[in-house]
Scaffold this motif. Structure first.
Motif, PDB file in Angstrom:
ATOM      1  N   SER A 143     -10.745 -36.302  -8.343  1.00 46.20           N
ATOM      2  CA  SER A 143      -9.634 -35.444  -8.754  1.00 46.20           C
ATOM      3  C   SER A 143      -8.558 -35.389  -7.676  1.00 46.20           C
ATOM      4  CB  SER A 143     -10.149 -34.031  -9.054  1.00 46.20           C
ATOM      5  OG  SER A 143     -11.114 -34.057 -10.081  1.00 46.20           O
ATOM      6  N   ILE A 144      -8.986 -35.329  -6.417  1.00 46.58           N
ATOM      7  CA  ILE A 144      -8.025 -35.351  -5.320  1.00 46.58           C
ATOM      8  C   ILE A 144      -7.263 -36.674  -5.316  1.00 46.58           C
ATOM      9  CG2 ILE A 144      -7.807 -35.427  -2.809  1.00 46.58           C
ATOM     10  CD1 ILE A 144      -8.187 -32.661  -3.803  1.00 46.58           C
ATOM     11  N   ALA A 145      -7.951 -37.785  -5.614  1.00 46.61           N
ATOM     12  CA  ALA A 145      -7.286 -39.087  -5.652  1.00 46.61           C
ATOM     13  C   ALA A 145      -6.168 -39.099  -6.688  1.00 46.61           C
ATOM     14  CB  ALA A 145      -8.303 -40.189  -5.953  1.00 46.61           C
ATOM     15  N   TRP A 146      -6.423 -38.474  -7.841  1.00 43.38           N
ATOM     16  CA  TRP A 146      -5.368 -38.420  -8.851  1.00 43.38           C
ATOM     17  C   TRP A 146      -4.199 -37.579  -8.376  1.00 43.38           C
ATOM     18  CZ3 TRP A 146      -4.959 -41.843 -12.432  1.00 43.38           C
ATOM     19  CH2 TRP A 146      -6.090 -42.454 -12.952  1.00 43.38           C
ATOM     20  N   THR A 147      -4.456 -36.537  -7.585  1.00 38.93           N
ATOM     21  CA  THR A 147      -3.330 -35.775  -7.032  1.00 38.93           C
ATOM     22  C   THR A 147      -2.557 -36.610  -6.024  1.00 38.93           C
ATOM     23  OG1 THR A 147      -4.612 -34.779  -5.219  1.00 38.93           O
ATOM     24  CG2 THR A 147      -4.644 -33.645  -7.340  1.00 38.93           C
ATOM     25  N   PHE A 148      -3.261 -37.445  -5.233  1.00 35.53           N
ATOM     26  CA  PHE A 148      -2.563 -38.344  -4.308  1.00 35.53           C
ATOM     27  C   PHE A 148      -1.626 -39.285  -5.056  1.00 35.53           C
ATOM     28  CE2 PHE A 148      -6.415 -38.132  -1.231  1.00 35.53           C
ATOM     29  CZ  PHE A 148      -5.979 -36.908  -0.777  1.00 35.53           C
ATOM     30  N   LEU A 149      -2.045 -39.711  -6.248  1.00 36.47           N
ATOM     31  CA  LEU A 149      -1.268 -40.691  -6.999  1.00 36.47           C
ATOM     32  C   LEU A 149      -0.176 -40.067  -7.846  1.00 36.47           C
ATOM     33  CD1 LEU A 149      -4.240 -42.936  -8.169  1.00 36.47           C
ATOM     34  CD2 LEU A 149      -2.431 -43.636  -6.595  1.00 36.47           C
ATOM     35  N   LEU A 150      -0.489 -38.944  -8.509  1.00 32.90           N
ATOM     36  CA  LEU A 150       0.407 -38.438  -9.551  1.00 32.90           C
ATOM     37  C   LEU A 150       0.860 -37.004  -9.329  1.00 32.90           C
ATOM     38  CD1 LEU A 150      -1.417 -39.932 -12.679  1.00 32.90           C
ATOM     39  CD2 LEU A 150       0.612 -40.810 -11.521  1.00 32.90           C
ATOM     40  N   SER A 151       0.723 -36.475  -8.116  1.00 35.84           N
ATOM     41  CA  SER A 151       1.315 -35.174  -7.830  1.00 35.84           C
ATOM     42  C   SER A 151       2.819 -35.256  -8.069  1.00 35.84           C
ATOM     43  CB  SER A 151       1.036 -34.771  -6.384  1.00 35.84           C
ATOM     44  OG  SER A 151       1.658 -33.535  -6.075  1.00 35.84           O
ATOM     45  N   PRO A 152       3.443 -34.285  -8.752  1.00 31.82           N
ATOM     46  CA  PRO A 152       4.850 -34.434  -9.149  1.00 31.82           C
ATOM     47  C   PRO A 152       5.820 -34.583  -7.991  1.00 31.82           C
ATOM     48  CG  PRO A 152       4.051 -32.196  -9.539  1.00 31.82           C
ATOM     49  CD  PRO A 152       2.858 -33.022  -9.221  1.00 31.82           C
ATOM     50  N   ASN A 153       5.488 -34.049  -6.827  1.00 30.07           N
ATOM     51  CA  ASN A 153       6.422 -34.123  -5.700  1.00 30.07           C
ATOM     52  C   ASN A 153       6.104 -35.240  -4.720  1.00 30.07           C
ATOM     53  OD1 ASN A 153       7.961 -31.854  -6.555  1.00 30.07           O
ATOM     54  ND2 ASN A 153       6.397 -30.482  -5.721  1.00 30.07           N
ATOM     55  N   SER A 154       4.827 -35.373  -4.345  1.00 32.12           N
ATOM     56  CA  SER A 154       4.479 -36.312  -3.276  1.00 32.12           C
ATOM     57  C   SER A 154       3.471 -37.372  -3.691  1.00 32.12           C
ATOM     58  CB  SER A 154       3.923 -35.540  -2.071  1.00 32.12           C
ATOM     59  OG  SER A 154       2.846 -34.701  -2.452  1.00 32.12           O
ATOM     60  N   GLY A 155       3.171 -37.500  -4.983  1.00 34.03           N
ATOM     61  CA  GLY A 155       2.252 -38.538  -5.428  1.00 34.03           C
ATOM     62  C   GLY A 155       2.824 -39.925  -5.191  1.00 34.03           C
ATOM     63  N   ASN A 158       4.508 -41.485  -8.281  1.00 33.21           N
ATOM     64  CA  ASN A 158       5.766 -40.823  -8.612  1.00 33.21           C
ATOM     65  C   ASN A 158       6.872 -41.177  -7.629  1.00 33.21           C
ATOM     66  OD1 ASN A 158       5.285 -39.380 -11.025  1.00 33.21           O
ATOM     67  ND2 ASN A 158       4.097 -37.861  -9.912  1.00 33.21           N
ATOM     68  N   VAL A 159       6.536 -41.245  -6.353  1.00 32.72           N
ATOM     69  CA  VAL A 159       7.545 -41.616  -5.355  1.00 32.72           C
ATOM     70  C   VAL A 159       8.036 -43.035  -5.608  1.00 32.72           C
ATOM     71  CG1 VAL A 159       7.932 -42.074  -2.893  1.00 32.72           C
ATOM     72  CG2 VAL A 159       6.697 -40.011  -3.610  1.00 32.72           C
ATOM     73  N   LEU A 160       7.103 -43.941  -5.922  1.00 32.85           N
ATOM     74  CA  LEU A 160       7.492 -45.318  -6.210  1.00 32.85           C
ATOM     75  C   LEU A 160       8.396 -45.399  -7.437  1.00 32.85           C
ATOM     76  CD1 LEU A 160       7.225 -48.357  -5.671  1.00 32.85           C
ATOM     77  CD2 LEU A 160       5.137 -48.327  -7.066  1.00 32.85           C
ATOM     78  N   ILE A 161       8.058 -44.661  -8.492  1.00 30.26           N
ATOM     79  CA  ILE A 161       8.884 -44.679  -9.705  1.00 30.26           C
ATOM     80  C   ILE A 161      10.270 -44.109  -9.416  1.00 30.26           C
ATOM     81  CG2 ILE A 161       9.122 -43.721 -12.029  1.00 30.26           C
ATOM     82  CD1 ILE A 161       6.081 -43.823 -12.295  1.00 30.26           C
ATOM     83  N   ARG A 162      10.334 -43.012  -8.653  1.00 27.65           N
ATOM     84  CA  ARG A 162      11.636 -42.424  -8.340  1.00 27.65           C
ATOM     85  C   ARG A 162      12.487 -43.372  -7.500  1.00 27.65           C
ATOM     86  NH1 ARG A 162       8.632 -37.520  -7.467  1.00 27.65           N
ATOM     87  NH2 ARG A 162       8.880 -37.725  -5.207  1.00 27.65           N
ATOM     88  N   ASP A 163      11.856 -44.106  -6.586  1.00 30.81           N
ATOM     89  CA  ASP A 163      12.609 -45.070  -5.779  1.00 30.81           C
ATOM     90  C   ASP A 163      13.179 -46.180  -6.659  1.00 30.81           C
ATOM     91  OD1 ASP A 163      12.094 -43.632  -3.508  1.00 30.81           O
ATOM     92  OD2 ASP A 163      10.406 -44.887  -2.851  1.00 30.81           O
ATOM     93  N   GLY A 175       8.430 -35.675 -10.264  1.00 28.55           N
ATOM     94  CA  GLY A 175       7.890 -36.444 -11.380  1.00 28.55           C
ATOM     95  C   GLY A 175       8.222 -37.922 -11.272  1.00 28.55           C
ATOM     96  N   PRO A 176       8.267 -38.635 -12.386  1.00 25.04           N
ATOM     97  CA  PRO A 176       8.283 -38.137 -13.773  1.00 25.04           C
ATOM     98  C   PRO A 176       6.914 -37.802 -14.359  1.00 25.04           C
ATOM     99  CG  PRO A 176       8.481 -40.513 -13.772  1.00 25.04           C
ATOM    100  CD  PRO A 176       8.491 -40.104 -12.337  1.00 25.04           C
ATOM    101  N   VAL A 177       5.849 -38.149 -13.657  1.00 29.18           N
ATOM    102  CA  VAL A 177       4.503 -37.880 -14.153  1.00 29.18           C
ATOM    103  C   VAL A 177       3.940 -36.678 -13.406  1.00 29.18           C
ATOM    104  CG1 VAL A 177       2.209 -38.819 -14.544  1.00 29.18           C
ATOM    105  CG2 VAL A 177       4.192 -40.343 -14.591  1.00 29.18           C
ATOM    106  N   ASP A 178       3.312 -35.778 -14.141  1.00 29.48           N
ATOM    107  CA  ASP A 178       2.729 -34.577 -13.543  1.00 29.48           C
ATOM    108  C   ASP A 178       1.244 -34.529 -13.878  1.00 29.48           C
ATOM    109  OD1 ASP A 178       2.105 -32.163 -12.467  1.00 29.48           O
ATOM    110  OD2 ASP A 178       3.453 -30.966 -13.730  1.00 29.48           O
ATOM    111  N   ILE A 179       0.403 -34.773 -12.884  1.00 31.36           N
ATOM    112  CA  ILE A 179      -1.036 -34.754 -13.114  1.00 31.36           C
ATOM    113  C   ILE A 179      -1.528 -33.350 -13.424  1.00 31.36           C
ATOM    114  CG2 ILE A 179      -1.619 -34.412 -10.683  1.00 31.36           C
ATOM    115  CD1 ILE A 179      -3.546 -36.548 -13.246  1.00 31.36           C
ATOM    116  N   PHE A 180      -0.764 -32.333 -12.991  1.00 29.98           N
ATOM    117  CA  PHE A 180      -1.152 -30.946 -13.241  1.00 29.98           C
ATOM    118  C   PHE A 180      -0.589 -30.506 -14.597  1.00 29.98           C
ATOM    119  CE2 PHE A 180      -0.635 -31.359  -8.568  1.00 29.98           C
ATOM    120  CZ  PHE A 180      -1.977 -31.281  -8.232  1.00 29.98           C
TER     121      PHE A 180
END
Length: 594
Positions: A143-155, A158-163, A175-180
């Protein structure tokens, strides 16, 4: 000899067979002219001890909670619990997850099992290992791994998609993906439950006589029509077994909703039970038990449906007649099928594990990677003599090794007794041994503390309390697998052994156990992986003098030390992978020797 069941096959529950299977098996394991059967006596005693191991702590908990207090559960308790808006919300959310993530896990697991076992898109050992890769990462760490990947601010994702979007003029603040969120929780539930759907279906599909599918294809049926009209009906008991296991896991898992659901505002029954037991003063044992009874009712209905289907005996078993190794040719769909399997495995297993390992070499979790600061400092800190992680790893390895060996041996004796006896006592024992699958592990852990921590046993804060509790908690899975492995042993083989003058002990040692070996290795794999990665029971049972990996992970998470949490999870995952690879290799070696 036919193709044996899947090495990693998690089989159908030990439901009571009927008809020729029951009669022949009883006669095979009970030679004519033997009045006193030592093996039957031993299996009965072992099963009785296992039942007492489960019933005693539960009885002590109920006695101390209700009888000594001079009160019982009444309508006031029912009204208090089930009129609470938080409880109603938790029940509703649990139902939504069960009827969304559950079917998704069954569909994905079933397709993976069919592609691996019945088509030319199979991957062999890699295909068997990767679908259960999510079991190698502890659920809380996954579950923590998914937060590392898809946390809306620092996943990282998400950072890669925003870049990428920013490079074309689209700027997003988060975002654009929110694991929560709901879809994030359902995704995590599905990823964790897929192995429980895959394993029983893979075991049944591997044992299925391919002549049935060959006849359908020779009659002009397409691969899809053959799958729907021939394959699915033949593996119906295994499919219902998968439904049973997925239901048990979905209702009982705590780590996923505690990490993702809490921040999403999605409360479920398992988190309500934990809150009632751990975060209420005094502990609301009655509320937790009432919610546990609701879980028991749901799982009981599913189990009755599975047991009714299994009594038909309409599933494949190992026999002395050979079978071909024919598979379905997918033709031009073979490459897309393999690409889809690889994509799923990367998404659900490999990428989360890589995220864990990457964070573990950072000083702290940040999407702004400073490559020159990456190192093994978190691993050194965890394994240093000043930290508890080294002792936790040693304790968990000891518990996993001893617990898996003792648990599987006990499960074999229990399975033998359940298959040999038609008495009401055997049916009661069958239900008792399934209790851990129907209850929260937190509640069971509290019961073991109340029963064994004080007088007369004085096992509190020791590894022995953890050992007996872990064996009791995860025994039901080993019994299910052992029972299915036993049901696949052809009656003609055991009959031939007795006809040759061999007794029940020698038949068990030279015929039954070798044929059960792949299923028993599977039971040992899951026993070991679950024990060393346990979080729920360890949070109650482990202490400062007997730390284990599960309780240490909880402490690191509560302290917000994500980098060290990732490092400990990485070590645990590497140990689990090594153990599983060795066990699967052993099972394949035993299979080839037949």
């Amino acid at each position: 000899m036919s193709t044996p069941p899947s090495v990693a096959g998690l089989p159908a529950p030990a439901s009571e067979p009927s008809g020729p299977l029951r009669t022949s098996f009883r006669s095979a394991l009970r030679p004519q002219g033997i009045r006193y059967r030592p093996l039957h006596a031993v299996t009965a005693v072992v099963t009785l001890v296992l039942c007492l191991l489960l019933l005693y702590p539960l009885t002590i908990m109920v006695w101390r909670t209700f009888v000594l207090g001079g009160d019982v559960i009444g309508f006031d308790d029912l009204e208090r619990v089930f009129t609470d808006p938080r409880t109603r919300s938790a029940v509703t959310n649990t139902a939504v997850i069960l009827f969304t993530a559950g079917p998704l896990a069954l569909v994905v697991g079933g397709m993976l099992a069919w592609l691996n076992e019945r088509t030319d898109a199979r991957f062999g050992l890699v295909g068997e290992l990767l679908p259960i890769a999510s079991l190698l990462v502890p659920p809380i760490a996954g579950s923590i791994a998914w937060t590392f990947l898809l946390s809306p601010n620092s996943g990282f994702v998400n950072v890669l998609i925003r870049d990428v979007l920013g490079a074309i003029g689209i700027h997003l603040g988060s975002g654009p993906v929110d694991i929560f969120s709901w879809y994030g929780v359902i995704l995590a539930y599905t990823a964790y439950m897929v192995p429980y759907a895959y394993l029983p279906l893979a075991a049944s599909l591997r044992s299925l006589d391919p002549a049935l599918e060959e006849a359908a294809r020779m009659s002009g049926s397409s691969p899809l029509r053959t799958f729907v009209t021939v394959t699915l009906p033949a593996v119906k008991p295994a499919a219902l077994s998968a439904v049973f296991l997925v239901t048990v896991v979905c209702l009982g898992i705590y780590s996923v909703p505690s990490i993702l659901g809490t921040r999403s505002g999605i409360d479920v029954m398992s988190t309500r039970i934990v809150q009632s037991m751990k975060f209420s003063y005094p502990p609301d044992t009655r509320g937790a038990l009432l919610l546990g009874l609701v879980m028991l009712l749901v799982i009981g209905v599913v189990w009755l449906l599975q047991a009714r289907s299994a009594r038909s005996g309409n599933y494949a078993r190992i026999s002395s007649r050979g079978q071909s190794d024919a598979v379905v040719s997918l033709g031009r769909w073979r490459t897309p099928a393999r690409l889809a399997m690889i994509g799923y495995l990367l998404l659900m297993s490999v990428i989360p594990l890589v995220a864990l390992l990457f964070v573990s070499v950072q000083r702290y979790w940040t999407p702004d990677v400073k490559w020159d600061e990456l190192g093994l400092q978190n691993y050194r800190a965890l394994l240093s003599s000043s930290g508890p992680a080294g002792e936790a790893l040693r304790n968990s390895l000891w518990l996993g090794t001893v617990g898996s060996v003792v648990g599987v041996l006990a499960a074999v004796f229990a399975a033998l007794y359940l298959y040999r006896s038609t008495s009401r006592l055997a049916r009661v024992a069958d239900g008792v041994l399934k209790l851990p699958g129907n209850m929260s592990h937190i509640v069971l852990a509290v019961a073991f503390v109340l029963a064994f921590a004080g007088d007369p046993f004085r096992l509190g804060n020791t590894r022995w309390l953890l050992l007996i509790a872990f064996i009791a908690v995860y025994l039901y899975q080993a019994v299910l697998q052992s029972s299915d492995a036993l049901s696949r042993v052809g009656d003609d083989l055991t009959d031939a052994s007795y006809t040759s003058g061999h007794g029940e002990g020698r038949t068990l040692r030279w015929i039954i156990l070798p044929l059960m070996a792949p299923g028993l290795v599977s039971a040992g794999i899951l026993f070991f992986v679950h024990i060393i990665g346990d979080v729920n029971a360890a949070a109650i049972l482990a202490g400062s003098r007997n730390p284990v990996v599960g309780s240490t992970l909880v402490d690191l998470y509560e302290g917000g030390d994500h980098a060290q949490l990732a490092a400990l999870a990485g070590i645990l995952s590497l140990i689990s992978v090594a153990f599983v690879l060795a066990a699967l290799s052993l099972a394949r070696f035993l299979t080839r020797r037949r």
